[in-house]
Design an enzyme around this catalytic site. Structure first.
Site, PDB file in Angstrom:
ATOM      1  N   HIS A   1       6.257 -21.562  29.159  1.00 49.96           N
ATOM      2  CA  HIS A   1       7.522 -20.923  28.794  1.00 49.96           C
ATOM      3  C   HIS A   1       7.252 -19.550  28.192  1.00 49.96           C
ATOM      4  O   HIS A   1       6.294 -19.363  27.466  1.00 49.96           O
ATOM      5  CB  HIS A   1       8.354 -21.786  27.837  1.00 49.96           C
ATOM      6  CG  HIS A   1       7.627 -22.232  26.590  1.00 49.96           C
ATOM      7  ND1 HIS A   1       6.648 -23.195  26.608  1.00 49.96           N
ATOM      8  CD2 HIS A   1       7.752 -21.843  25.305  1.00 49.96           C
ATOM      9  CE1 HIS A   1       6.193 -23.395  25.366  1.00 49.96           C
ATOM     10  NE2 HIS A   1       6.840 -22.572  24.561  1.00 49.96           N
TER      11      HIS A   1
ATOM     12  N   HIS B   1       8.589 -16.651  25.748  1.00 46.76           N
ATOM     13  CA  HIS B   1       9.493 -16.399  24.621  1.00 46.76           C
ATOM     14  C   HIS B   1      10.029 -14.973  24.711  1.00 46.76           C
ATOM     15  O   HIS B   1       9.248 -14.036  24.909  1.00 46.76           O
ATOM     16  CB  HIS B   1       8.736 -16.489  23.290  1.00 46.76           C
ATOM     17  CG  HIS B   1       8.268 -17.857  22.923  1.00 46.76           C
ATOM     18  ND1 HIS B   1       9.040 -18.719  22.182  1.00 46.76           N
ATOM     19  CD2 HIS B   1       7.114 -18.506  23.191  1.00 46.76           C
ATOM     20  CE1 HIS B   1       8.361 -19.848  21.996  1.00 46.76           C
ATOM     21  NE2 HIS B   1       7.192 -19.746  22.599  1.00 46.76           N
TER      22      HIS B   1
END
Ligand SMILES: [Zn+2]
Length: 148
Positions: free
Chosen positions: A100, A102
């Site tokens: 992921h 950020h």
């Protein structure tokens, strides 16, 4: 798809999230424990633990999408800047073992000591209101939608 992965559970709809974007391969959601207002996560739907497992063409598409989402996040929050970061492995502070990116909006003076601002717990109402704003500002066009 990994059974015990919190992000896979969100992607499959077994766990709730506040979403700002999704297509067949990627999803962008609000971080429940934001470092700052508007902290957004962009992730591939396919379960990769770290970036090293991901084909580089997919990494390119992920970052291409992240840059488009970042533009909307910055406009929605009125941020002065933003950090774009991605942790790989527990020694690099990766908490959820599913790739992921950020997007962390930053505001002048939010870090007087030069460290990361502390994470907070955001209410669903607060996350929802900023997510609506981000969605409204997303500029996904034919030209820049090749990540999908
Ligand atoms: Zn996963």
């Amino acid at each position: 798809m990994s059974k015990h992965c919190i992000f896979c559970s969100i992607i499959s709809g077994d766990l709730p999230c506040i979403e700002v974007f999704q297509d067949k391969d990627f999803i962008a959601i609000m971080d429940k424990y934001p470092i700052s207002r508007g902290h957004t996560l962009v992730l591939p739907k396919k379960h990769y633990v770290t970036l090293l497992q991901m084909p580089s063409t997919e990494v390119g598409r992920l970052y291409s999408l992240a840059s488009v989402i970042a533009k909307a996040v910055v406009s929605a929050t009125g941020a002065d800047g933003f950090n774009m970061g991605q942790n790989n492995g527990t020694s690099a502070n990766q908490i959820v073992p599913h790739v992921h990116v950020h997007l962390v909006p930053r505001f002048k003076g939010d870090s007087p000591d030069g460290r990361w601002p502390a994470r907070t717990v955001a209410s669903n109402e607060a996350l929802d209101s900023i997510a609506q704003k981000i969605k409204g500002l997303l500029e996904i066009t034919e030209q820049n939608s090749n990540f999908g």
